[in-house]
Write a protein that holds these residues in place. Structure first.
Motif, mmCIF file in Angstrom:
data_model
loop_
_atom_site.group_PDB
_atom_site.id
_atom_site.type_symbol
_atom_site.label_atom_id
_atom_site.label_comp_id
_atom_site.label_asym_id
_atom_site.label_seq_id
_atom_site.Cartn_x
_atom_site.Cartn_y
_atom_site.Cartn_z
ATOM 1 N N GLU A 1 4.273 6.747 -5.493
ATOM 2 C CA GLU A 1 3.516 6.619 -4.251
ATOM 3 C C GLU A 1 4.415 6.806 -3.025
ATOM 4 O OE1 GLU A 1 3.265 4.581 -6.778
ATOM 5 O OE2 GLU A 1 1.156 4.277 -7.293
ATOM 6 N N ASN B 1 -3.964 7.709 -5.462
ATOM 7 C CA ASN B 1 -3.889 7.022 -6.752
ATOM 8 C C ASN B 1 -4.266 7.965 -7.897
ATOM 9 O OD1 ASN B 1 -3.154 4.728 -5.424
ATOM 10 N ND2 ASN B 1 -4.956 3.522 -5.969
ATOM 11 N N GLN C 1 0.816 -1.213 0.000
ATOM 12 C CA GLN C 1 0.000 0.000 0.000
ATOM 13 C C GLN C 1 0.846 1.258 0.000
ATOM 14 O OE1 GLN C 1 -1.972 -1.001 3.715
ATOM 15 N NE2 GLN C 1 -1.020 0.741 4.727
ATOM 16 N N SER D 1 2.667 1.272 -4.071
ATOM 17 C CA SER D 1 1.820 1.104 -5.254
ATOM 18 C C SER D 1 0.415 1.606 -4.928
ATOM 19 C CB SER D 1 1.762 -0.369 -5.660
ATOM 20 O OG SER D 1 0.955 -1.098 -4.754
ATOM 21 N N GLY D 2 -0.496 1.404 -5.879
ATOM 22 C CA GLY D 2 -1.871 1.830 -5.656
ATOM 23 C C GLY D 2 -2.730 0.801 -4.933
ATOM 24 N N LEU D 3 -2.119 -0.255 -4.457
ATOM 25 C CA LEU D 3 -2.854 -1.272 -3.694
ATOM 26 C C LEU D 3 -3.585 -0.604 -2.527
ATOM 27 C CD1 LEU D 3 -3.228 -4.404 -3.190
ATOM 28 C CD2 LEU D 3 -1.274 -4.214 -1.645
ATOM 29 N N PRO D 4 -4.890 -0.875 -2.368
ATOM 30 C CA PRO D 4 -5.625 -0.163 -1.310
ATOM 31 C C PRO D 4 -5.146 -0.494 0.094
ATOM 32 C CG PRO D 4 -7.123 -1.487 -2.682
ATOM 33 C CD PRO D 4 -5.747 -1.703 -3.205
ATOM 34 N N LYS E 1 1.371 10.795 -14.158
ATOM 35 C CA LYS E 1 1.861 9.952 -15.253
ATOM 36 C C LYS E 1 1.439 10.483 -16.623
ATOM 37 C CE LYS E 1 2.058 5.632 -12.633
ATOM 38 N NZ LYS E 1 1.392 4.306 -12.405
ATOM 39 N N ARG F 1 1.027 -11.812 -22.897
ATOM 40 C CA ARG F 1 1.735 -10.561 -22.565
ATOM 41 C C ARG F 1 2.496 -10.778 -21.255
ATOM 42 N NH1 ARG F 1 0.793 -4.846 -23.017
ATOM 43 N NH2 ARG F 1 -0.412 -5.184 -24.908
ATOM 44 N N GLU G 1 -1.985 8.979 -11.054
ATOM 45 C CA GLU G 1 -2.447 8.793 -12.434
ATOM 46 C C GLU G 1 -2.308 10.084 -13.233
ATOM 47 O OE1 GLU G 1 -3.506 5.948 -14.096
ATOM 48 O OE2 GLU G 1 -2.509 5.130 -12.342
ATOM 49 N N ASP H 1 6.987 -5.202 -20.735
ATOM 50 C CA ASP H 1 6.433 -6.536 -20.947
ATOM 51 C C ASP H 1 6.744 -6.993 -22.370
ATOM 52 O OD1 ASP H 1 4.626 -5.016 -22.395
ATOM 53 O OD2 ASP H 1 3.058 -5.138 -20.880
ATOM 54 N N LYS I 1 -6.485 6.747 -0.054
ATOM 55 C CA LYS I 1 -5.716 6.035 -1.084
ATOM 56 C C LYS I 1 -6.260 6.287 -2.485
ATOM 57 C CE LYS I 1 -2.055 3.866 -1.758
ATOM 58 N NZ LYS I 1 -1.861 2.574 -2.273
ATOM 59 N N ILE I 2 -7.550 6.465 -2.585
ATOM 60 C CA ILE I 2 -8.127 6.759 -3.898
ATOM 61 C C ILE I 2 -7.588 8.083 -4.413
ATOM 62 C CG2 ILE I 2 -10.267 7.358 -5.111
ATOM 63 C CD1 ILE I 2 -11.732 5.357 -3.354
ATOM 64 N N GLY J 1 -0.460 -0.932 -15.590
ATOM 65 C CA GLY J 1 0.039 -0.726 -14.239
ATOM 66 C C GLY J 1 -0.804 0.245 -13.426
ATOM 67 N N SER J 2 -1.927 0.686 -13.978
ATOM 68 C CA SER J 2 -2.783 1.631 -13.248
ATOM 69 C C SER J 2 -3.668 0.892 -12.238
ATOM 70 C CB SER J 2 -3.680 2.393 -14.219
ATOM 71 O OG SER J 2 -2.908 3.249 -15.008
ATOM 72 N N TRP J 3 -3.919 1.592 -11.132
ATOM 73 C CA TRP J 3 -4.780 1.038 -10.083
ATOM 74 C C TRP J 3 -6.088 1.824 -9.999
ATOM 75 C CZ3 TRP J 3 -4.086 -3.112 -6.827
ATOM 76 C CH2 TRP J 3 -2.830 -3.706 -6.822
ATOM 77 N N LYS J 4 -7.151 1.109 -9.661
ATOM 78 C CA LYS J 4 -8.411 1.742 -9.278
ATOM 79 C C LYS J 4 -8.832 1.129 -7.947
ATOM 80 C CE LYS J 4 -10.351 2.794 -13.826
ATOM 81 N NZ LYS J 4 -11.355 2.387 -14.819
ATOM 82 N N ILE J 5 -9.516 1.918 -7.168
ATOM 83 C CA ILE J 5 -10.001 1.429 -5.875
ATOM 84 C C ILE J 5 -11.508 1.643 -5.806
ATOM 85 C CG2 ILE J 5 -9.938 1.746 -3.377
ATOM 86 C CD1 ILE J 5 -7.025 2.594 -3.659
ATOM 87 N N LEU K 1 -3.284 -4.827 -15.771
ATOM 88 C CA LEU K 1 -1.988 -5.480 -15.944
ATOM 89 C C LEU K 1 -1.209 -4.927 -17.131
ATOM 90 C CD1 LEU K 1 -3.184 -9.090 -15.154
ATOM 91 C CD2 LEU K 1 -1.751 -7.639 -13.718
ATOM 92 N N LYS K 2 -1.888 -4.346 -18.094
ATOM 93 C CA LYS K 2 -1.162 -3.816 -19.250
ATOM 94 C C LYS K 2 -0.618 -2.418 -19.012
ATOM 95 C CE LYS K 2 -3.087 -6.451 -23.083
ATOM 96 N NZ LYS K 2 -3.866 -6.395 -24.335
#
Lengths: 375, 655
Positions: free
Chosen positions: B622, B646, A118, A121-124, B653, B189, B650, B175, B642-643, A154-158, A151-152
């Motif tokens: 982060e 994030n 957390q 990264s964007g892990l909640p 980037k 991938r 975003e 990747d 956290k939202i 690397g973006s996170w959403k929560i 996965l393509k």
């Protein structure tokens, strides 16, 4: 509720008694794996077999992968973010294995571990209970919401109680179901989510009573969701107060006092076709909602199988082998075998072919019939 | 009249007084408040106002050149296909006449090339188009265009039991796209290391190997490592990911037909010793990594010699018999020829310890290096004719292809693509940038730490005290124009000073760049545009990015409390450069730092420049706020959930 005829109580089945037709295979025998066989700990939390045939096991002392009959340890020394592995999922497109732990997410890719926490990264949240893959996205059930990693990119959403109808952010389970996800929320029932259009639908226990299912079959048996499973269009919800099934339009519920469910404390459920494999604190139950096969280990260490079917007396059979422990944490099943993560060892269950009408229970004419010891 | 004069005099005095008052009060207060600085000596109007990227060198038109990138030779050896990335073209040259016969237009900056077994189809990675194009070699028309990951730079064609495969190295998305045929589509991938840059198939086509250019993100105190990724071409999955210890900048990979070896040119890096140790050859050297694909054993052999280095090893090919390897040294304008039989013989008699330590022994190269062949400027990609008799060398900054007799090791001639661009100061500057001629014993070039003008993801100790332990993050040069002053302490007012005599004394350990080359060098650096961002093709922000933008420019916290001006993101990172080019104390002073205030980096392309902060301690965006902003001195972030964090990431980037 199921119309089962339990009058007269359970009785031990004789060899000559014909059994019911079963919609699922019975377990023939168990083999047990523990520390002596190379597992890092005796308390097993989760298990899965990857598409390349390798068996992955999550324990409280690290993960293990079984190749060529041997377990290989994957520990924090190898880069795992925490020793307590709570859940596993394979990314079928990449062959990567994702491991959720009590402190962070791990990607095992061709022998290399990449961690996500957390803070980096964007892990909640670091406490991870469940994982699911949907196309090119990973969904992570955490103690502070549902995370989605593209996965393509690397973006996170929560998704949590701030931006969805989620009752609280404590997410225990997530399951991919075709074009949608089901999300098990600890005290908030189940969310049905369609990522393509962003629609959340909430499934809650209408009576809102955690302990008692005041009106059976009116919705989830309880809002407390410990796990969910989905296959062939059927959703199963395990709770600490019973078991629920949802076929897309109707709910069915089971509690121990009104059904063969061995315990209301249901920790885990695995779906395979119309059948649920149910892990409780009193053993394993296999059911299509009508017929039940319950496996447990007696206080004397003997394996016992109880078969309950509508219109038939409950049938008890003694097995030559037993579960290592009745507390089932995790399950993985295919047509031939089941792997059971228990509180004291990993069980490998060998399955017999389902019995067919007219041959049921006939050990002499049906070599596939389980070779149980019988009273 | 006297009355009027008196009035005018009084008015003038009032105006002067008002001006002085404004200057003493409002003007100082304005600068202090808007810049967040207490020391106003460095604060001027132009820190915030009249800043435009339109006037910067990188946003203005520049000459384009016939710069060769990837090469592919037809199966009969008659044709050479050359990717001209700066022209968006493929050149087709006749190898016998050494003439360019045709040029085909192709969009998206073509870079890597591969041919099918029959030479009927040419596969082209389009680096900025994020796609792979399939061309008909008969007439050059595009048969297919397949989406890939971001920044595809290399491709290998493989035949498997289940059909054809293309393995594409995606340099920006870290990747690998594995494409299957009929029609071409992405089969898998798998993840790679950081900046996958080269790919080669095994002789039987069942495996592909991908060399990754940058080291993995890790603590700056640990020894860095890059990765060699092994792909099962049938399933499209990664099956092995091996670390290349203390090695990076691999730009090629090649199988040795007669052995189970995969060869990868590497730069052996020792970034944690003081940079002053460049004089002793301790900072970096060139080598060849050998991976035994059967046993997994990995060795590194030196290519440099004790008093003469061959910087920036890039392209690599091996002859069909597996007897010789040819390695292009982009910094030293040399092709190094390695006798693989002699190298194998040395390895066979060496003890395990000697094999393990071989890379450090710069007296070893003469055991197996049989020739050093001079080339034109900046040889990068190599190709061999199918029978192995002709070596084609892309002399990138000469706009031509050098043809060498691979047996006699003599020059056969050149294929001229362009005029070399000597009239263009940017081209001349790139020649300086990529040349090791200006460093002690030719150990490295500017490009050795700034590949393609970017960064290598490492931290170095630049202190002249020679003690070490004061690592500073190596910053990207992309988009650096107009962001002076330079260095993390902000002491260099211009690129001319940054690249000037002191730099030469501390790092290059030679005479400084002469005035002309120095001017060309800074012109080239100023021409480098920012790194590609994650912004969508249509330029619009996603919902999350838009929310992040609002956070970036917020003047109040989520709870409605006003954020002090000096703690707003946009105060220090003010558009359009996202830097006001002033030093700030953001609470990151380390135990070895002599200052609290550090230069404010620009944020253009910031998503691709990890690690972060002046010493590279933050491995992700982060971490800047989750770990290293406990007192809200680097923006008020402690109230964010956290939202929101994030969302902010975003948005960053997209810059």
């Amino acid at each position: 509720m199921l119309g089962l005829q339990l009058a007269g109580g359970p009785r031990v089945r004789s060899a000559e008694t014909a059994g019911p037709d079963l919609p699922f295979p019975l377990i023939e025998r168990f083999e047990t794996y523990g520390a002596a066989e190379g597992l890092p700990g005796h308390k097993i939390q989760c298990v899965t077999r990857a598409s390349d045939g390798r068996l992955w096991v999550g324990t409280y002392e690290g993960a293990a992968v079984r190749e060529n009959g041997r377990f290989h340890l994957i520990s924090t020394n190898a880069g795992l973010s925490h020793r307590m592995v709570m859940c596993l999922v394979e990314d079928p497109r990449r062959g990567d294995l994702w491991l959720g732990t009590m402190r962070g997410l791990n990607r095992y890719s061709a022998g290399r571990i990449t961690t996500y926490t957390q803070t980096d990264s964007g892990l909640p949240n670091n406490v991870i209970y469940g994982l699911a893959i949907m196309n090119d996205s990973l969904w992570v059930a955490t103690a502070a919401g549902l995370g989605m990693l593209e996965l393509k990119t690397g973006s996170w959403k929560i998704y949590d109680h701030n931006n969805t109808v989620m009752h609280e952010p404590w997410v225990y389970a997530v399951k991919s179901a075709g074009d949608r996800l089901f999300v098990g929320v600890w005290g908030g029932g189940i969310l049905e989510f369609e990522p393509a259009n962003g629609i959340f639908k909430e499934h809650r226990d209408p009576d809102r009573d955690m302990h008692f299912d005041l009106t059976p079959d009116d919705g989830p048996v309880s809002d407390v969701t410990s796990w969910i499973a989905w296959d062939a269009g059927i959703l199963w919800q395990s709770t600490y107060f019973g078991l629920s099934r949802y076929d897309g339009s109707r709910w069915r519920t089971w509690q121990e006092k009104k059904s063969p469910l061995p315990s209301n404390f249901v920790n885990f459920v695995w779906a395979r076709g119309p059948v649920a494999w149910v892990g409780t604190d009193r053993g394993l139950a296999v059911t299509d909602g009508s017929i039940w096969a319950n496996y447990r280990t007696t206080d004397q260490g003997t394996g016992m199988l109880e078969i309950a079917a509508p219109g038939r007396p409950v049938e008890n059979r003694r097995m030559t082998t037993a579960l290592p422990n009745n507390f089932i944490h995790g399950i993985w099943v295919d047509d031939h075998e089941a792997w059971l993560a228990t509180a004291d060892g990993l069980a490998h269950a060998f399955l017999a072919a389902p019995r067919t009408a007219g041959k049921a229970g006939d050990a002499k004419t049906n070599p596939a019939t389980p070779s149980f010891g019988r009273n | 009249m006297r009355k009027l004069s008196l009035i005018l005099l009084l008015a003038l005095a009032s105006l002067v007084g008002l001006t002085l008052w404004v200057r003493q009060t409002y003007w100082g207060d304005h600068r202090r408040r808007m810049s967040g600085q207490t020391d106003l000596a460095k604060v001027g109007c132009l820190n915030c106002h009249l800043v435009s990227t339109a006037s910067l060198r990188w946003s203005q038109p520049r000459p384009h050149h016939d710069t060769p990138a990837g090469l592919a030779v037809s199966p009969d050896g008659a044709m050479l296909y050359i990717a001209l990335d700066d022209r968006d073209e493929i050149a087709v040259a006749d190898t016998a006449s050494r003439q360019v016969l045709r040029r085909w237009k192709i969009t998206g900056r073509p870079w890597g090339l591969a041919l099918d077994n029959l030479g009927k189809r040419l596969f082209v990675t389009c680096r900025e188009g994020d796609r792979l194009a399939v061309l008909d070699t008969g007439d050059g028309h595009e048969l297919a265009s397949v989406p890939t990951g971001r920044g595809p730079v290399a491709v290998a064609f493989c035949r498997t039991l289940n059909g054809e495969r293309l393995v594409v190295a995606n340099s920006l998305s870290d990747d690998i796209s594995v494409l299957a045929d009929s029609p071409w589509r992405e089969l898998g991938r798998p993840a790679a290391g950081r900046e996958p840059f080269a790919v080669a198939g095994s002789p039987d086509g069942s495996r592909a190997f991908v060399a990754n250019r940058m080291v993995e993100l890790a603590s700056v105190k640990t020894s860095p490592a890059s990765e060699l990724t092994e792909i099962d071409t049938l399933s499209g999955r990664a099956v092995r990911r091996e670390a290349l210890a203390s090695a990076h900048l691999s730009e090629s990979v090649c199988a040795v037909p007669s052995r189970s070896w995969m060869l990868t040119p590497v730069v052996k890096i020792r970034n944690q010793v003081p940079i002053t140790q460049a004089a002793n050859g301790w900072v970096m050297s060139g080598g060849l990594a050998i991976t035994d694909v059967n046993t997994g054993e990995m060795l590194q052999m030196p290519l440099d010699e004790a008093n003469d280095y061959f910087a920036d090893p890039a392209g690599l090919v091996v002859d069909p018999a597996g007897g010789r390897a040819f390695i292009a040294s982009g910094g030293s304008d040399v092709i190094t020829v390695v006798d693989l039989e002699r190298m194998a013989a040395w390895l066979a008699k060496a003890s395990p310890a000697e094999r393990r330590e071989a890379i450090y022994d710069l007296a070893l190269a003469p055991e197996y290096v049989v020739a050093r062949l001079p080339t034109g400027r900046n040889p990068r990609q190599l190709a061999l004719s199918p029978e192995g008799s002709t070596l084609f060398v892309a002399e990138r900054l000469e706009d031509d292809i050098l043809l060498l007799d691979a047996n006699q090791l003599t020059v056969r001639g050149r294929i001229r693509l362009g005029d070399g661009g000597s009239d263009d100061p940017i081209r001349r500057g790139e020649r300086v940038f990529t040349s090791s001629a200006y460093t002690f014993q030719h150990q490295f070039s500017c490009r050795s730490c700034h590949p393609d003008g970017h960064m290598d993801g490492l931290s170095y100790d630049f202190d002249g005290d020679g003690i070490g332990d004061n690592l500073l993050d190596n910053r990207s040069l992309l988009g650096v124009a107009g962001t002076e002053p330079f260095k993390w302490n902000g002491k260099n007012p211009s690129l001319d000073v940054q690249c000037g005599p002191r730099f030469a004394k501390v790092l290059m350990r030679t005479e400084p760049f002469p005035p002309g080359p120095l001017q060309d060098l800074t012109t080239f650096i100023k021409s480098l545009p920012p790194a590609r961002s994650a912004r969508r093709g249509d330029g619009k922000l996603t919902t999350a990015q838009a929310r992040g933008k609002a956070i970036f420019f917020a003047t109040r916290t989520a709870s409605g409390k006003e954020i002090p001006h000096e703690r707003r993101c946009s105060t220090c990172h003010r558009p359009p450069l996202y830097s006001v080019r002033l030093p700030f104390d953001v609470g990151t002073q380390g135990t070895s730092d002599t200052t609290k205030a550090f230069d404010t980096p620009h944020l253009l392309g910031v998503g691709g420049t990890a690690p972060y902060l002046h010493d590279g301690r933050a491995q992700s965006l982060e971490e800047i706020w989750t770990l290293y902003n406990p007192d809200d001195r680097h923006g008020v972030t402690s109230d964010m959930n956290k939202i929101q964090l994030n969302d902010l990431v975003e948005f960053l980037k997209t810059l």
